[in-house]
Design a protein around this motif. Structure first.
Motif, PDB file in Angstrom:
ATOM      1  N   ALA A 170      27.678  58.420 -20.406  1.00  0.00           N
ATOM      2  CA  ALA A 170      28.119  58.297 -21.849  1.00  0.00           C
ATOM      3  C   ALA A 170      29.742  58.438 -21.523  1.00  0.00           C
ATOM      4  N   GLN A 171      30.466  57.751 -22.449  1.00  0.00           N
ATOM      5  CA  GLN A 171      31.826  57.851 -22.484  1.00  0.00           C
ATOM      6  C   GLN A 171      32.349  59.236 -22.808  1.00  0.00           C
ATOM      7  N   THR A 172      33.152  59.506 -21.742  1.00  0.00           N
ATOM      8  CA  THR A 172      33.931  60.867 -21.771  1.00  0.00           C
ATOM      9  C   THR A 172      35.416  61.141 -21.355  1.00  0.00           C
ATOM     10  N   ILE A 199      36.147  57.311 -19.252  1.00  0.00           N
ATOM     11  CA  ILE A 199      35.182  56.536 -18.625  1.00  0.00           C
ATOM     12  C   ILE A 199      33.618  57.070 -18.890  1.00  0.00           C
ATOM     13  N   PRO A 200      32.898  56.024 -18.565  1.00  0.00           N
ATOM     14  CA  PRO A 200      31.254  56.353 -18.926  1.00  0.00           C
ATOM     15  C   PRO A 200      30.997  57.031 -17.476  1.00  0.00           C
ATOM     16  N   THR A 201      30.561  58.647 -17.767  1.00  0.00           N
ATOM     17  CA  THR A 201      29.975  59.420 -16.586  1.00  0.00           C
ATOM     18  C   THR A 201      29.086  60.318 -17.137  1.00  0.00           C
ATOM     19  N   LEU A 247      29.604  66.234 -14.062  1.00  0.00           N
ATOM     20  CA  LEU A 247      30.864  66.324 -13.653  1.00  0.00           C
ATOM     21  C   LEU A 247      31.724  67.527 -13.781  1.00  0.00           C
ATOM     22  N   THR A 248      31.124  68.242 -14.985  1.00  0.00           N
ATOM     23  CA  THR A 248      31.533  69.572 -15.147  1.00  0.00           C
ATOM     24  C   THR A 248      31.277  70.565 -14.173  1.00  0.00           C
ATOM     25  N   ARG A 249      30.018  70.501 -13.629  1.00  0.00           N
ATOM     26  CA  ARG A 249      29.688  71.468 -12.560  1.00  0.00           C
ATOM     27  C   ARG A 249      30.360  71.431 -11.374  1.00  0.00           C
ATOM     28  N   VAL A 250      30.711  69.880 -11.111  1.00  0.00           N
ATOM     29  CA  VAL A 250      31.611  69.500  -9.755  1.00  0.00           C
ATOM     30  C   VAL A 250      32.814  70.050  -9.932  1.00  0.00           C
ATOM     31  N   CYS A 276      44.215  73.867   0.913  1.00  0.00           N
ATOM     32  CA  CYS A 276      43.178  72.733   0.798  1.00  0.00           C
ATOM     33  C   CYS A 276      43.368  71.665  -0.342  1.00  0.00           C
ATOM     34  N   CYS A 277      42.880  70.493  -0.430  1.00  0.00           N
ATOM     35  CA  CYS A 277      42.713  69.558  -1.212  1.00  0.00           C
ATOM     36  C   CYS A 277      41.271  68.795  -1.089  1.00  0.00           C
ATOM     37  N   ILE A 278      40.619  68.784  -2.210  1.00  0.00           N
ATOM     38  CA  ILE A 278      39.314  68.094  -2.234  1.00  0.00           C
ATOM     39  C   ILE A 278      39.434  66.941  -3.392  1.00  0.00           C
ATOM     40  N   ARG A 279      39.000  65.871  -3.024  1.00  0.00           N
ATOM     41  CA  ARG A 279      39.415  64.582  -3.929  1.00  0.00           C
ATOM     42  C   ARG A 279      38.064  64.084  -4.082  1.00  0.00           C
ATOM     43  N   ILE A 280      37.677  63.778  -5.441  1.00  0.00           N
ATOM     44  CA  ILE A 280      36.621  62.933  -5.913  1.00  0.00           C
ATOM     45  C   ILE A 280      37.105  61.545  -6.288  1.00  0.00           C
ATOM     46  N   GLU A 281      36.259  60.449  -5.950  1.00  0.00           N
ATOM     47  CA  GLU A 281      36.551  59.207  -6.299  1.00  0.00           C
ATOM     48  C   GLU A 281      35.231  58.602  -7.106  1.00  0.00           C
ATOM     49  N   LEU A 282      35.371  58.269  -8.285  1.00  0.00           N
ATOM     50  CA  LEU A 282      34.274  57.751  -8.973  1.00  0.00           C
ATOM     51  C   LEU A 282      34.525  56.356  -9.548  1.00  0.00           C
ATOM     52  N   PRO A 283      33.800  55.426  -9.252  1.00  0.00           N
ATOM     53  CA  PRO A 283      33.745  54.027  -9.773  1.00  0.00           C
ATOM     54  C   PRO A 283      33.272  54.085 -11.238  1.00  0.00           C
ATOM     55  N   TYR A 284      33.677  53.268 -12.060  1.00  0.00           N
ATOM     56  CA  TYR A 284      33.107  53.251 -13.485  1.00  0.00           C
ATOM     57  C   TYR A 284      33.010  51.709 -13.775  1.00  0.00           C
TER      58      TYR A 284
END
Length: 225
Positions: free
Chosen positions: A80-82, A116-118, A123-126, A217-225
């Motif tokens: 859903a739009q977030t 974006i729709p997600t 995503l909150t848990r991540v 440390c740096c951790i990156r997420i990439e999410l398509p939409y």
């Protein structure tokens, strides 16, 4: 069948260790709190240790439940739009309160408004898991949450960086595997990162340790939409 049995055994062994660590702390500090005549500051310290271990145990059990639900189903996650900027700001402020460490500065670089729709729940848990891990391995310094929307590629990038102990290059992929963790004395690390990758993958994205980042440390997420 043999591989499945090995995974079950590994899971049980890992969970016994993970659960025992905070439980031992809760039991030990509860006994100290109930026995003897301690001053006000000492009793407060015991209560804080009990609260921290209870929070760690609750987080571990929640991750186990989420992991079980995700593994048992392959159906697409509803989206859903977030409002991503709002989501990130709320999670960063919550971790700042939970961490309660004046030696750590929390920096929000969420940028402009991003919607974006997600799946906001997962995503909150991540984001929570990444912030929690960053706080766990950063005794002093800075934790930064960045968010960037690449409209040309229709890709959302979220990264959590810290100035903590970092992850050795040879373990940048290993930490996302099941039942693994960088520090054996800090519970929950492996399950959290494995859960993060599972969620991000189910959302069609990618998560990785940034090889170009130094000083922590740096951790990156990439999410398509």
């Amino acid at each position: 069948a043999m591989e499945s049995e090995k995974m079950k055994t590994a899971f049980i062994n890992s969970m016994c260790h993970e659960i025992r660590t905070p439980l031992n702390a809760i039991n030990g500090f509860s006994d100290l709190l109930l026995e003897g005549d301690h001053d006000h500051d000492t009793r407060r310290e015991f209560r804080e240790q009990i609260w921290a271990s209870t929070t760690a145990l609750t987080t571990l059990l929640e991750n186990m439940l989420e992991l079980s639900q995700l593994v048992s189903s392959e159906s697409p996650l509803p989206v859903a739009q977030t409002d991503i900027r709002l989501l990130c700001a709320e999670r960063l402020e919550l971790q700042k309160q939970l961490g309660d460490n004046p030696a750590v500065e929390y920096v929000n670089e969420a940028g402009t408004e991003i919607e974006i729709p997600t799946n906001a729940f997962y995503l909150t848990r991540v984001v929570d898991n990444l912030l929690h891990n960053a706080a766990k391995f950063t005794a002093a310094g800075r934790i930064t949450l960045r968010c960037r929307n690449d409209e040309s590629r229709r890709t959302l990038q979220i990264s959590v960086s810290d100035t903590g102990i970092g992850i050795p290059p040879e373990k940048r992929e290993w930490v996302f595997e099941r039942f693994t963790k960088v520090d054996p004395f800090k519970p929950g690390t492996g399950i959290g990162l494995y859960l993060c990758r599972l969620v991000v993958t189910r959302l069609g994205g990618d998560i990785h340790v940034c090889p170009e980042y130094s000083g922590g440390c740096c951790i990156r997420i990439e999410l398509p939409y």
